[in-house]
Design a protein around this motif. Structure first.
Motif, PDB file in Angstrom:
ATOM      1  N   TYR A   1      -4.232  11.405   2.804  1.00 60.59           N
ATOM      2  CA  TYR A   1      -3.826  10.733   1.575  1.00 60.59           C
ATOM      3  C   TYR A   1      -2.307  10.601   1.547  1.00 60.59           C
ATOM      4  CZ  TYR A   1      -2.221  15.180  -0.446  1.00 60.59           C
ATOM      5  OH  TYR A   1      -1.546  16.346  -0.702  1.00 60.59           O
TER       6      TYR A   1
ATOM      7  N   ASN B   1      -2.803   6.079  -1.484  1.00 55.33           N
ATOM      8  CA  ASN B   1      -3.546   5.512  -0.360  1.00 55.33           C
ATOM      9  C   ASN B   1      -4.458   6.611   0.170  1.00 55.33           C
ATOM     10  OD1 ASN B   1      -4.464   3.903   1.703  1.00 55.33           O
ATOM     11  ND2 ASN B   1      -2.583   3.962   2.902  1.00 55.33           N
TER      12      ASN B   1
ATOM     13  N   ASP C   1     -12.746  10.818   2.686  1.00 58.17           N
ATOM     14  CA  ASP C   1     -11.299  10.827   2.911  1.00 58.17           C
ATOM     15  C   ASP C   1     -10.875  12.035   3.741  1.00 58.17           C
ATOM     16  OD1 ASP C   1     -10.713   8.506   1.364  1.00 58.17           O
ATOM     17  OD2 ASP C   1     -10.902   9.709  -0.448  1.00 58.17           O
TER      18      ASP C   1
ATOM     19  N   ILE D   1       1.171   0.478   4.090  1.00 55.90           N
ATOM     20  CA  ILE D   1       1.452   1.749   3.424  1.00 55.90           C
ATOM     21  C   ILE D   1       0.988   2.891   4.328  1.00 55.90           C
ATOM     22  CG2 ILE D   1       1.045   3.109   1.332  1.00 55.90           C
ATOM     23  CD1 ILE D   1       2.541   0.443   0.906  1.00 55.90           C
TER      24      ILE D   1
ATOM     25  N   ILE E   1      -0.750   6.290   5.715  1.00 61.47           N
ATOM     26  CA  ILE E   1      -1.981   6.972   5.307  1.00 61.47           C
ATOM     27  C   ILE E   1      -1.734   8.451   5.048  1.00 61.47           C
ATOM     28  CG2 ILE E   1      -3.485   5.302   6.454  1.00 61.47           C
ATOM     29  CD1 ILE E   1      -3.910   7.361   8.678  1.00 61.47           C
TER      30      ILE E   1
ATOM     31  N   TYR F   1      -7.390   7.568   2.904  1.00 63.72           N
ATOM     32  CA  TYR F   1      -7.911   7.073   4.176  1.00 63.72           C
ATOM     33  C   TYR F   1      -9.030   7.971   4.699  1.00 63.72           C
ATOM     34  CZ  TYR F   1      -8.452   7.066   9.210  1.00 63.72           C
ATOM     35  OH  TYR F   1      -9.015   7.074  10.461  1.00 63.72           O
TER      36      TYR F   1
ATOM     37  N   THR G   1      -9.426  -1.579  -0.913  1.00 62.12           N
ATOM     38  CA  THR G   1      -8.186  -2.333  -0.726  1.00 62.12           C
ATOM     39  C   THR G   1      -8.383  -3.809  -1.042  1.00 62.12           C
ATOM     40  OG1 THR G   1      -7.378  -0.796   0.947  1.00 62.12           O
ATOM     41  CG2 THR G   1      -6.453  -3.014   0.992  1.00 62.12           C
TER      42      THR G   1
ATOM     43  N   MET H   1      -3.488  -1.277   3.456  1.00 65.58           N
ATOM     44  CA  MET H   1      -2.996  -1.994   2.277  1.00 65.58           C
ATOM     45  C   MET H   1      -1.675  -2.692   2.592  1.00 65.58           C
ATOM     46  SD  MET H   1      -2.784  -3.022  -0.850  1.00 65.58           S
ATOM     47  CE  MET H   1      -4.066  -2.207  -1.792  1.00 65.58           C
TER      48      MET H   1
ATOM     49  N   LEU I   1       0.602  -4.540  -2.969  1.00 71.45           N
ATOM     50  CA  LEU I   1       0.764  -3.319  -3.760  1.00 71.45           C
ATOM     51  C   LEU I   1       2.021  -3.384  -4.606  1.00 71.45           C
ATOM     52  CD1 LEU I   1      -0.282  -0.530  -4.491  1.00 71.45           C
ATOM     53  CD2 LEU I   1       1.055   0.398  -2.596  1.00 71.45           C
TER      54      LEU I   1
ATOM     55  N   THR J   1      -5.954   4.083  -6.912  1.00 73.42           N
ATOM     56  CA  THR J   1      -6.098   4.474  -5.514  1.00 73.42           C
ATOM     57  C   THR J   1      -6.763   3.326  -4.765  1.00 73.42           C
ATOM     58  OG1 THR J   1      -8.330   5.435  -5.412  1.00 73.42           O
ATOM     59  CG2 THR J   1      -6.577   6.799  -6.363  1.00 73.42           C
ATOM     60  N   PHE J   2      -6.530   3.281  -3.460  1.00 76.39           N
ATOM     61  CA  PHE J   2      -7.114   2.218  -2.642  1.00 76.39           C
ATOM     62  C   PHE J   2      -7.509   2.799  -1.303  1.00 76.39           C
ATOM     63  CE2 PHE J   2      -2.538   2.073  -3.090  1.00 76.39           C
ATOM     64  CZ  PHE J   2      -2.063   2.218  -1.790  1.00 76.39           C
ATOM     65  N   ALA J   3      -8.543   2.214  -0.700  1.00 71.98           N
ATOM     66  CA  ALA J   3      -9.075   2.744   0.557  1.00 71.98           C
ATOM     67  C   ALA J   3      -9.939   1.683   1.203  1.00 71.98           C
ATOM     68  CB  ALA J   3      -9.899   4.004   0.294  1.00 71.98           C
TER      69      ALA J   3
END
Length: 510
Positions: free
Chosen positions: A312, A299, A309, A325, A327, A301, A250, A280, A285, A274-276
């Motif tokens: 998502y 997203n 993960d 955002i 998770i 998580y 992120t 976020m 974003l 994608t971000f983690a």
């Protein structure tokens, strides 16, 4: 039934023999070369360590191809790998080595050997360059791996411990295989993709890049750290290498979103973002979504203890700037349970601790049954048979659509002036303000004060309190606001809140 992650590399080397697998600023190797080097390194480990299996092997890593090549060499030998940041202080390497008692360590540079000598390392020291040229004994390696099952360890990554002693999370082949089998079709990754790797190999976020590369035959371009200091060069790098997918922390997404570079440069090939790692902020974003209208955004998580993960959420529309955002929902073969203080499932939009069960749950912390038993516990909803869940320490709640929203860390919830406050709510409000690029809160129990740290896009201070007066109740206002030129991050690309505490303590003496 797949049992060992190494089989992915064997299959990709067969299907995509000469295709580019890994690339950094200096080195490019194909899938067949990767397999050959791994078998040679695995043979070296096996001969030097007496054919042992299921034992830890340290691998010194930098932002270079040697990291993932070394990982596969360890797996080829039937053992499990432990990434070691080559800039890690010797004292921490010693703590890790004392816990694991590794049978070997793969070194790349002279300073790696020096670090091992400084801590009087007791295992075998294997030089990467020499080992990868050794004649491979593939028959020996296959016979060793045939003794393994999918519940055997594939890697261990160390996280910070509250007592100052790092904890080694043990992940199984089954967990990593399930991640790969779910991740590739969910994100739509194929052999035609090129992944832009940002996450360091000593951080579990990089496991996603490795899984996707091994399973699908996609290429990993390992992005040098310098590019994130010069966003224009970064965009050029991504375009020149035709990078189609980025699975970033992120903090990296936020950094580029705040830089303004997306207004000047077009990402010509990126179709997946994608971000983690941390929540976020929607504002940052939204910048990305505005400039990449056809890309897919996810997203992802999960803590290290559940194989990267466990939930998502695909972001298909913009969210208000003053929000985070969601998770989302559980990944395949994972179940998430939200429990209140009475160990009962939450109701409605009640907040509770996120707990996870499934194939991705780690096997615990290496050599640390006390800490393992604190968070890997029997499912309180199932008294009938052994059913282990991992208590994440993350506070979440369900939205009206059934998606989960991250609220705060359990230890970010405070009692201030008689009010129960989630520090994350304050951060959301501040992050939504015009010109704010990042914000983080800590609480000084000694001084009974909420301390806010923030960055701005132009480097100038802001009147925070007036800005958030219409967003959160007065009792949540920070008592102290500290403007920083740069937010400190730890080695896992998360905001370093211990450093923020040190900054606050130092500010009191000025």
């Amino acid at each position: 039934m797949r049992i060992n992650i190494f089989s992915y590399l064997e299959e990709s080397a067969s299907r995509f023999s000469d295709k580019l697998a890994l690339a950094d600023d200096k080195t490019r190797i194909s899938f067949s070369e990767w397999l050959a080097y791994a078998n040679s390194i695995g043979t070296c480990i096996s001969y030097k360590c007496g054919g042992c299996i299921r034992m830890p092997v340290l691998v010194f890593v930098d932002r270079k191809v040697e990291g993932p090549v070394g990982f596969m060499g360890v797996l080829a030998s039937g053992n499990f790998y432990v990434p070691i940041d080559n800039r890690m202080p010797p004292s921490r390497i010693k703590l890790i080595a004392d816990i694991l008692k590794p049978v070997a360590a793969i070194t790349v540079a002279a300073k790696d050997i020096k670090a091992l000598e400084d801590i009087e390392f007791g295992g075998e020291i294997i030089d990467y360059t020499a080992a990868k040229e050794m004649k491979a004994d593939v028959k020996r390696l296959v016979s060793l791996r045939e003794q393994l099952i999918d519940l055997d360890p594939v890697y261990s990554i160390f996280t910070s411990g509250s007592t100052g002693i790092p904890k080694g999370v043990i992940i199984s082949h089954r967990g990593m295989i399930d991640l790969a089998e779910w991740l590739a079709p969910t994100l739509g990754i194929t052999y035609e993709d090129a992944l832009g790797n940002q996450t360091p190999f000593y951080f579990d976020g990089s496991v996603k890049d490795i899984c996707l590369c091994l399973k699908t035959g996609a290429t990993i371009h390992i992005i040098g750290k310098k590019y994130f200091s010069f966003p224009k060069l970064l965009i050029d790098y991504l375009n020149n290498n035709k990078v189609t997918a980025i699975l970033w922390a992120t903090s990296a997404i936020t950094l580029i979103g705040n830089s303004g570079i997306l207004k000047e440069r077009t990402l010509a090939y990126v179709r997946l973002v994608t971000f983690a790692g941390e929540a976020m902020p929607a504002k940052q974003l939204n910048e990305w979504m505005g400039y990449l209208p056809t890309a897919r955004f996810f997203n992802l998580y999960g803590p290290t203890e559940i194989t990267v993960d466990c939930t998502y959420y695909e972001v298909t529309h913009r969210f208000p700037d003053d929000s985070f955002i969601p998770i989302g929902k559980a990944c395949r073969n994972m179940e998430v349970i939200v429990l209140n203080d009475r160990n009962e499932p939450v109701k409605g939009n009640e907040c509770g601790e996120l707990c996870v069960r499934g194939s991705g749950v780690a096997m615990g912390y290496f050599g640390n049954p006390e800490k393992t038993n604190e968070v890997f516990v029997q499912n309180p909803l199932n008294p009938y048979f052994k059913d282990i869940i991992y208590r994440t320490g993350d506070i979440v709640k369900y939205g009206s659509d059934g998606n989960l929203w991250f609220v705060s860390r359990k230890d970010f919830q405070i009692k201030h002036m008689g009010n129960r406050i989630e520090l994350g709510e304050i951060e959301v409000a501040v992050n939504s303000l015009l010109g704010i690029s990042n914000a983080a809160c800590i609480y000084s129990h000694e001084d009974e004060k909420i301390v806010l740290f923030y960055n701005t896009e132009d480097g100038n201070k802001r009147d925070i309190i007036n800005g958030i007066s219409s967003l959160i109740p007065k009792y949540m206002f920070p008592n102290i606001c500290i403007h920083l030129d740069r937010m400190p991050y730890n080695m896992n690309d998360k905001i370093d809140r211990l450093e923020l505490k040190r900054i606050y303590e130092a500010s009191k003496t000025e």
